[in-house]
Design a protein around this motif. Sequence first.
Motif, PDB file in Angstrom:
ATOM      1  N   THR A 143       0.833  -1.131   0.129  1.00  0.00           N
ATOM      2  CA  THR A 143      -0.026  -0.011  -0.124  1.00  0.00           C
ATOM      3  C   THR A 143       0.907   1.398  -0.052  1.00  0.00           C
ATOM      4  N   ASP A 144       2.157   1.250   0.270  1.00  0.00           N
ATOM      5  CA  ASP A 144       2.944   2.268   0.390  1.00  0.00           C
ATOM      6  C   ASP A 144       3.633   2.763  -0.925  1.00  0.00           C
ATOM      7  N   SER A 145       3.974   3.869  -1.039  1.00  0.00           N
ATOM      8  CA  SER A 145       4.768   4.484  -2.138  1.00  0.00           C
ATOM      9  C   SER A 145       6.074   5.288  -1.579  1.00  0.00           C
ATOM     10  N   PRO A 146       7.122   5.535  -2.375  1.00  0.00           N
ATOM     11  CA  PRO A 146       8.107   6.339  -1.894  1.00  0.00           C
ATOM     12  C   PRO A 146       7.637   7.722  -1.966  1.00  0.00           C
ATOM     13  N   CYS A 147       7.903   8.522  -0.815  1.00  0.00           N
ATOM     14  CA  CYS A 147       7.351   9.947  -0.666  1.00  0.00           C
ATOM     15  C   CYS A 147       8.177  10.632   0.388  1.00  0.00           C
ATOM     16  N   LEU A 148       7.667  11.801   0.798  1.00  0.00           N
ATOM     17  CA  LEU A 148       8.077  12.462   2.055  1.00  0.00           C
ATOM     18  C   LEU A 148       7.319  12.674   3.175  1.00  0.00           C
ATOM     19  N   ARG A 149       8.032  12.071   4.311  1.00  0.00           N
ATOM     20  CA  ARG A 149       7.271  11.997   5.739  1.00  0.00           C
ATOM     21  C   ARG A 149       7.389  13.430   6.272  1.00  0.00           C
ATOM     22  N   ILE A 150       6.630  13.728   7.138  1.00  0.00           N
ATOM     23  CA  ILE A 150       6.710  14.947   8.033  1.00  0.00           C
ATOM     24  C   ILE A 150       7.326  14.356   9.232  1.00  0.00           C
ATOM     25  N   LYS A 151       8.245  15.467   9.773  1.00  0.00           N
ATOM     26  CA  LYS A 151       9.103  14.877  11.101  1.00  0.00           C
ATOM     27  C   LYS A 151       8.097  15.407  12.226  1.00  0.00           C
ATOM     28  N   ASN A 152       8.561  14.791  13.322  1.00  0.00           N
ATOM     29  CA  ASN A 152       7.907  14.941  14.743  1.00  0.00           C
ATOM     30  C   ASN A 152       8.167  16.603  14.920  1.00  0.00           C
ATOM     31  N   ASN A 153       9.007  17.216  14.930  1.00  0.00           N
ATOM     32  CA  ASN A 153       9.117  18.694  15.049  1.00  0.00           C
ATOM     33  C   ASN A 153       8.876  19.169  13.667  1.00  0.00           C
ATOM     34  N   PRO A 154       7.692  19.642  13.340  1.00  0.00           N
ATOM     35  CA  PRO A 154       7.668  19.832  11.642  1.00  0.00           C
ATOM     36  C   PRO A 154       7.981  21.208  11.080  1.00  0.00           C
ATOM     37  N   ILE A 155       7.908  22.186  11.950  1.00  0.00           N
ATOM     38  CA  ILE A 155       8.133  23.472  11.442  1.00  0.00           C
ATOM     39  C   ILE A 155       9.455  23.985  11.742  1.00  0.00           C
ATOM     40  N   SER A 156      10.072  25.022  10.484  1.00  0.00           N
ATOM     41  CA  SER A 156      11.361  25.597  10.468  1.00  0.00           C
ATOM     42  C   SER A 156      10.828  26.920  10.071  1.00  0.00           C
ATOM     43  N   THR A 157      11.623  27.919  10.524  1.00  0.00           N
ATOM     44  CA  THR A 157      11.589  29.208   9.767  1.00  0.00           C
ATOM     45  C   THR A 157      12.894  29.608   9.269  1.00  0.00           C
TER      46      THR A 157
ATOM     47  N   GLN B 256       8.039  29.932   6.255  1.00  0.00           N
ATOM     48  CA  GLN B 256       7.768  28.856   7.058  1.00  0.00           C
ATOM     49  C   GLN B 256       8.109  27.447   6.371  1.00  0.00           C
ATOM     50  N   LEU B 257       8.629  26.672   6.814  1.00  0.00           N
ATOM     51  CA  LEU B 257       9.130  25.326   5.979  1.00  0.00           C
ATOM     52  C   LEU B 257       8.580  24.132   6.626  1.00  0.00           C
ATOM     53  N   LEU B 258       8.317  23.264   6.004  1.00  0.00           N
ATOM     54  CA  LEU B 258       7.960  21.885   6.582  1.00  0.00           C
ATOM     55  C   LEU B 258       9.210  21.044   6.674  1.00  0.00           C
TER      56      LEU B 258
ATOM     57  N   ILE C 162       5.567  26.510   3.291  1.00  0.00           N
ATOM     58  CA  ILE C 162       4.207  26.427   3.457  1.00  0.00           C
ATOM     59  C   ILE C 162       3.554  27.857   3.659  1.00  0.00           C
ATOM     60  N   GLY C 163       4.226  28.590   3.773  1.00  0.00           N
ATOM     61  CA  GLY C 163       3.787  30.041   4.088  1.00  0.00           C
ATOM     62  C   GLY C 163       4.617  31.121   4.631  1.00  0.00           C
ATOM     63  N   LEU C 164       4.044  32.381   4.909  1.00  0.00           N
ATOM     64  CA  LEU C 164       5.043  33.278   5.553  1.00  0.00           C
ATOM     65  C   LEU C 164       4.440  33.820   6.921  1.00  0.00           C
ATOM     66  N   GLU C 165       3.449  33.143   7.414  1.00  0.00           N
ATOM     67  CA  GLU C 165       3.161  33.272   8.789  1.00  0.00           C
ATOM     68  C   GLU C 165       4.235  33.055   9.796  1.00  0.00           C
ATOM     69  N   LYS C 166       4.342  34.012  10.857  1.00  0.00           N
ATOM     70  CA  LYS C 166       5.191  33.850  11.898  1.00  0.00           C
ATOM     71  C   LYS C 166       4.548  32.940  13.103  1.00  0.00           C
TER      72      LYS C 166
ATOM     73  N   TRP D 221      -2.668  24.337  13.666  1.00  0.00           N
ATOM     74  CA  TRP D 221      -3.368  24.364  12.129  1.00  0.00           C
ATOM     75  C   TRP D 221      -4.128  23.362  11.841  1.00  0.00           C
ATOM     76  N   ILE D 222      -3.303  21.915  12.058  1.00  0.00           N
ATOM     77  CA  ILE D 222      -4.087  20.819  11.680  1.00  0.00           C
ATOM     78  C   ILE D 222      -5.455  20.509  12.537  1.00  0.00           C
ATOM     79  N   LYS D 223      -5.746  21.026  13.660  1.00  0.00           N
ATOM     80  CA  LYS D 223      -7.225  21.010  13.898  1.00  0.00           C
ATOM     81  C   LYS D 223      -7.756  22.124  13.700  1.00  0.00           C
ATOM     82  N   LYS D 224      -7.560  23.143  13.152  1.00  0.00           N
ATOM     83  CA  LYS D 224      -8.468  24.210  12.455  1.00  0.00           C
ATOM     84  C   LYS D 224      -8.957  23.626  10.996  1.00  0.00           C
ATOM     85  N   GLU D 225      -8.014  22.694  10.220  1.00  0.00           N
ATOM     86  CA  GLU D 225      -8.188  22.572   8.870  1.00  0.00           C
ATOM     87  C   GLU D 225      -9.181  21.149   9.164  1.00  0.00           C
TER      88      GLU D 225
END
Length: 422
Positions: A81-95, A100-102, A176-180, A187-191
């Motif tokens: 069921t899986d395919s090669p891809c990019l996984r989000i790390k546990n500490n997901p946000i960098s500035t 704002q980077l994932l 992912i954006g310019l928001e500080k 963000w996940i809960k809002k979406e």
Amino acid sequence: MSYSQSLLEFIDQSSTSFHAVENLKNELFKQNYKELKEEANWSLEKGGKYFVTRAEGSIIIFKTPKKWTSNYAFSIIGAHTDSPCLRIKNNPISTKEGYQLLNIEIYGGVLLTSWFDKDLYFGGRIIIENENGELAQKIIKIEKRLRIPRLAIHLDRAVNKEGFKPNPQEHMFPVIGLEKDLQFEDWIKKETGVSGTILSWDLFLFDAEKSSLGGINKEFIFAPRLDNLASVHASFEALKIADTENNNVQMAVYFQHEEIGSESQNGANSNFLEATLKRIHGHISLNEETYFQTVARSFFISADMAHAVHPNYAEKHDSNHKPHIGAGPVIKSNANMRYATDAFSIAKFKQWCTKANIPFQDFCSRNDIGCGSTIGPMTAAKIGIPTIDVGNPMLSMHSIREMCGVKDHDAIIKVFAEFYKS
């Protein structure tokens, strides 16, 4: 009838392994399958339809025969069921530089350059704790477009001559954006509208573009995750049309984590399949001796996509082993058993192709190019079951978007259906 449109819809709905299993479960409930739980007692009947999942990314589906006697066999098709891809790390946000980077890590053998300048979504599963300390799981999809931008050619003048060589630690962060001070969990809960505390996740990025038909006569399928959701879809469609009058237990087995080696709780190298086979067998015989006799009578088809010859890189194939899109399923062989195929399993598969009136092709790697592997060898070794590795020919394997043939997809479903009724 062509199954290609159904395949496109299945792939678009199955953004991750978790979505694929969820979609299969929804379809199985419509077909009156009964869900079994590994932690509960099982009660199986003749002519029954069942499925069991593990860790939400793997699923085993089976139908018991209407005439179920002690000399039955297992007819199994396996895929992943899986395919090669990019996984989000546990500490997901960098500035960085105001963006704002994932933070991501590489999952499997990703063709990295194909992920640049593509619109990306992400999704998977999140684990939530409610106010009573209880854990719950939710499958989510966030359809906010993200992107990993390429460096302009003006700043990399030699790229077309020297090649594009991205560093996965430095150059693969989606913007992912310019928001500080972005809070990922909020963000996940809002979406998604979920309540409670998000404690953890298995989230992956995927192509936002829909799957489509291509070519001047719409003879091609252009889609992400063809490796290996095309094999999942083909075997599932064959299982749906297979009758249960004969004395075989018909099974479809879809594992997670094949692309990263299958060494997990629910990968092909786990005990998931073996434990399920023994539990099924226990409902017709308590004799361990007869279980091993049943396995010896059984057969496993490891279904995973194959390398079609590339018109611009034909030298990458052995001159006598050049599978072509549109020319039928591919029998994959390797002297070092990177594929589980042997002379006996080849003969059996050719018989099913002949009965289905479907042509077949052979693939063997060049002696100077390494061979990949599948769930076939580890399943054959762990269960002791005769096994063959087959798959439909495709191009752009492990790219964010891949390419295979409409005709081949219809053809392999016919072969799989012939296998189930044999």
